[in-house]
Design an enzyme around this catalytic site. Structure first.
Site, PDB file in Angstrom:
ATOM      1  N   SER A 671      -7.287 -26.185  22.919  1.00 39.12           N
ATOM      2  CA  SER A 671      -5.923 -26.213  22.410  1.00 39.12           C
ATOM      3  C   SER A 671      -4.970 -26.675  23.509  1.00 39.12           C
ATOM      4  O   SER A 671      -5.054 -27.811  23.969  1.00 39.12           O
ATOM      5  CB  SER A 671      -5.543 -24.836  21.854  1.00 39.12           C
ATOM      6  OG  SER A 671      -4.360 -24.891  21.103  1.00 39.12           O
ATOM      7  N   ASP A 744      -8.824 -28.784  11.276  1.00 27.34           N
ATOM      8  CA  ASP A 744      -7.905 -27.996  12.102  1.00 27.34           C
ATOM      9  C   ASP A 744      -6.553 -27.849  11.393  1.00 27.34           C
ATOM     10  O   ASP A 744      -5.931 -28.837  11.029  1.00 27.34           O
ATOM     11  CB  ASP A 744      -7.728 -28.692  13.456  1.00 27.34           C
ATOM     12  CG  ASP A 744      -6.999 -27.831  14.480  1.00 27.34           C
ATOM     13  OD1 ASP A 744      -6.358 -26.841  14.082  1.00 27.34           O
ATOM     14  OD2 ASP A 744      -7.073 -28.158  15.676  1.00 27.34           O
ATOM     15  N   HIS A 778      -9.338 -24.686  13.832  1.00 29.33           N
ATOM     16  CA  HIS A 778      -8.912 -24.823  15.225  1.00 29.33           C
ATOM     17  C   HIS A 778      -9.988 -24.324  16.190  1.00 29.33           C
ATOM     18  O   HIS A 778     -10.166 -24.875  17.267  1.00 29.33           O
ATOM     19  CB  HIS A 778      -7.614 -24.047  15.436  1.00 29.33           C
ATOM     20  CG  HIS A 778      -6.950 -24.345  16.742  1.00 29.33           C
ATOM     21  ND1 HIS A 778      -6.643 -25.620  17.152  1.00 29.33           N
ATOM     22  CD2 HIS A 778      -6.528 -23.513  17.755  1.00 29.33           C
ATOM     23  CE1 HIS A 778      -6.068 -25.579  18.351  1.00 29.33           C
ATOM     24  NE2 HIS A 778      -5.989 -24.319  18.728  1.00 29.33           N
TER      25      HIS A 778
END
Length: 804
Positions: A671, A744, A778
């Site tokens: 991330s 995601d 994610h």
């Protein structure tokens, strides 16, 4: 490994071989990694409200791709399983075991379905029963468990609706439950028209609506129909024998809350028109109070769509918000309202004010305390005492105060006023207990004069959790207990204030975590669990917390893992992987504070970089990467320069220790850590290769702010350009592996971010590889995905770092 018809799409570019595109099956990493990924989960615990018993909920292994590949609807910021009418990608328990509070009298719960998928476990206020949901292949069921005889049974034949979140609530009598059910007359799912009736049109007409980048939004009229169909629910009341009746009419109910005296129900209903640019939590809403027969007693507020909030983290909407019941009163509503128009840029003496309204709700609301900062929550005590929290993101200030809720326009008395960044002076969290109505209220001693605080106890020696007493008359705190080396131990629950006794979770570098009862007065401890250790192979790794300084003097740290038997004085330096996640600070002193503990047992998640230490790498895990902007400077003004300085300091320290070969260092992150990774490759020559997982790389695609950046692209386009590794794709010549979940839904990190960065790297002849994980969000949840991810980065780092 079980074969699947699903395939993994990989786009590969090597400077020596040119561009290739593959369709590959899932691959397996070395057996040591497989064993760690497949390690059984440790049971979760849930302690009874009266502290008489503990429920242990079994955790299954990772889900399979078939689980993730189920049909999924993406509407209003939600991901919905249309077969179950619940959230998709939900984790479940697979069994329940009960013990007494001391760990004795173990009994496995019987009567559960053949293949339990347990969620939403909640104790009744009197702790005699536990309610939970069980998810089948095509519905969600409400179940109840008798604690005394450890038997469970299905409570209602009517399927539960869990699309909008929390599906049921106990009433204070401990004999009644209200739940959200699928309306019996709902009918068939709307059919998508073969031909659109017209274009989808949005028009602002001069109305300002600057919102951050959200995903899974409603896109067209058919999506609106689907959202209403699946989100609509019927409130149902049932007793423990399954006798039930409907309350009111079906509606799109976000949440409901029953008053402590069980006479009224506060209901939040989502209204039309549904927005196409914000999630359902910011759709128009009606807040109303119903009686148990479903009749409206009071309209609290009608809230318009909230898509036009001012910019900034302190921004909020006008009108009543955070509406719910006082936990210490039979049926009194409270809420807060902004006094600054919801705009953090407005200079005012007070930002928010608290209001009360007591049943039967026919008087004017009573004004209560005013807050200088933005409201952050209330912890209720007993009638004349409560704690209110307020905070302000820009200054990192947080204030905890006491006040008397029975006084109109009450004055507050500040207890704590500090910076959220200052972990060393964090006083901890005031502890709560469950009162007779099943509501959470402050835990006090028998005389009602003492409160209790549990804290992490951050210090230069690492975290040393503590338990403190707080004298309500003098405001003084007294330390009752603090974790001592060589253990890391923290309090989970206060089960007796007279002795006093707490349940703690204790571990050390050599001892896996277990739960204990600690007598704080006599300093005695007794073990109540003997949980299995799924990570015994990792105990062979060498582990230590290393401390070092950045060139500007900011102290940094990270946990170093080394392969078994490595000796820096006798062995050659190792290939090394640095794993980190940047964090913003307004204070250099706070940025340099030590985090974590040197005495924790090595446990890892299924995608942890620590596993690379089993493959001959040194791993610096969770290396400090502070980004500091003091006074009138913002942290991101020098984001790139500070990234490089953090990385240089870490590498220099490991080289100095004789651990690391400076020419064989890789970097990775997830991330915002992936964003960091690509930036380090663009702006330094410190690394031999990088792996960026599920990141965002072009900040112009998140123009109204990202992470903790409040400025928009138009406020400071140069910041957005300079922080975007996409802008420097033409100079990235270090091999970069990019991994991303194809589905995601995290704000800002949509898959296109990785696809566009790869396109740019390919176009400039870089060495890059793009791996899109089917059905993953994610994070990577499926067993096949986790194992393949390890195979990918081991091969990448072996080729470009270890064997360089």
């Amino acid at each position: 490994m079980q074969k699947h018809i699903l395939t993994l799409i990989m786009v590969v570019l090597f400077s020596s071989t040119g561009f290739t595109q593959e369709t590959s099956t899932y691959q397996l990493p070395p057996q040591e990694i497989i064993d760690l990924v497949d390690a059984p989960g440790t049971p979760r615990i849930s302690i009874a409200n009266d502290h008489s018993a503990i429920a242990f909920i079994e955790n299954p292994g990772l889900p399979t791709l078939e689980d993730l590949a189920r049909e999924e609807l993406r509407l209003g910021g939600l991901r919905i399983d249309p077969l179950t009418n619940g959230r998709s990608r939900t984790s479940y328990g697979t069994g329940i075991t009960l013990t007494d509070i001391d760990g004795q009298n173990e009994r496995v719960v019987t009567g559960l379905p053949e293949t339990p998928r347990i969620n939403n476990l909640r104790w009744a206020p009197d702790s005699r029963h536990i309610a939970f949901t069980h998810t089948t292949a095509n519905s969600i069921e409400l179940w109840v468990l008798n604690v005394q005889n450890a038997t469970a049974h299905k409570l209602s034949q009517q399927p539960v609706s869990e699309v909008m979140g929390s599906p049921f609530s106990w009433l204070s009598d401990s004999k009644t439950i209200i739940f959200k059910a699928i309306p019996e007359d709902r009918g068939q799912m709307p059919v998508k028209p073969l031909v659109a009736e017209g274009p989808v049109i949005q028009e602002s007409a001069g109305r300002k609506a600057a919102v951050r980048t959200y995903q899974d939004m409603i896109r067209d009229p058919y999506d609106e129909q689907l959202f209403e169909y699946y989100a609509k629910s019927q409130l149902v009341e049932t007793d423990l024998q399954g006798n039930q009746n409907n309350i009111g009419e079906p509606a799109v109910i976000w949440y409901f809350s029953v008053s402590p005296d069980a006479q009224y129900i506060l209901v939040n209903q989502i209204q039309k028109p549904f927005s196409y640019i914000v999630p359902f939590t910011r759709f128009p809403q009606t807040l109303e109070v119903l009686n148990r027969q479903g009749e409206r007693v009071h309209l609290v507020a009608e809230v318009p769509v909230s898509d036009d909030l001012p910019q900034g983290f302190g921004a909020t909407r006008e009108g009543p918000r955070s509406v719910t019941w006082r936990n210490d009163s039979p049926s009194t509503l409270y809420w807060v309202e902004a006094l600054d128009g919801g705009d953090p840029d407005n200079e005012v003496d007070y930002r928010d004010q608290l209001f009360f309204l007591e049943a039967p709700f026919n008087a004017d609301p009573v004004e209560s305390v005013k807050l200088e900062l933005r409201y952050g929550g209330i912890t209720w005590g007993k009638d004349d005492f409560a704690l209110v929290r307020e905070n302000w993101r820009r200054t990192r200030q947080t204030i905890t105060s006491s006040f008397n809720p029975n006084q109109s326009q009450a004055e507050k008395s500040v207890i704590f006023d500090r910076s959220t960044e200052d972990r060393y002076n964090d006083p901890g969290r005031f502890q709560t207990t469950t009162n007779e109505q099943g509501q959470s209220v402050l835990l006090t001693d028998r005389r009602g004069r003492t409160l209790y605080l549990f804290g992490q106890g951050a210090s230069p020696e690492g975290n040393r959790p503590f338990v403190d007493e707080y004298d309500m008359r003098t405001g003084e705190t007294t330390r009752l207990w603090r974790s001592e080396a060589p253990y890391y131990e923290y309090a989970v629950a206060m089960i007796d204030t007279r002795r006093p006794r707490v349940i703690t979770r204790r571990e050390s570098r050599e001892m896996p975590p277990n739960y204990f009862i600690r007598d704080l007065r006599r300093d005695r401890i007794s073990q109540i669990t003997n949980l299995p250790d799924p990570f015994a192979p990792l105990s062979q790794l060498q582990s230590e917390v290393v401390h070092y300084e950045r060139e500007d003097g900011i102290p940094l740290d990270g946990r170093l893992y080394l392969p078994p038997g490595f000796d820096s004085e006798e062995d050659d330096p190792l290939p090394t992987i640095l794993w980190a996640y940047p964090r913003e600070f307004k204070s250099a002193d706070a940025a340099g504070q030590v985090s974590g503990s040197p005495y924790t047992y090595t446990r890892v998640g299924p995608t942890s970089p620590v596993m690379l230490a089993t493959q001959g790498y040194a791993v610096l895990n969770n290396a400090s990467f502070p980004i500091v902007g003091e006074d009138d400077k913002e942290p991101n003004d020098t984001f790139v320069e500070q990234l490089v300085a953090n990385a240089e300091a870490a590498i220099n320290k490991l080289v100095e220790m004789g651990v690391t070969d400076p020419h064989r260092v890789g970097v990775s992150g997830h991330s915002y850590g992936a964003f960091m990774t690509a930036n380090l490759l663009a702006h330094s020559d410190l690394f031999a290769a990088g792996v960026a997982r599920s990141g965002a790389f072009n900040r112009s695609l998140t123009p109204f702010g990202f992470q903790f950046e409040e400025r928009t692209y138009w406020d400071d386009p140069e910041i957005y350009h300079r922080m975007s590794p996409f802008s420097y794709a033409d100079i990235i010549d270090t091999p970069l592996l990019i991994i991303h979940g194809a589905d995601d839904n995290n704000s800002g990190t949509y898959p296109m971010q990785s696809e566009r960065l790869y396109d740019a790297l390919r176009g400039h002849g870089a060495t890059a590889r793009l791996v899109m994980m089917p059905h993953e969000g994610h994070g990577y949840r499926a067993r096949e995905s986790a194992l393949h991810m390890h195979w990918e980065w081991i091969n990448w780092f072996d080729k470009y770092v270890k064997n360089k």
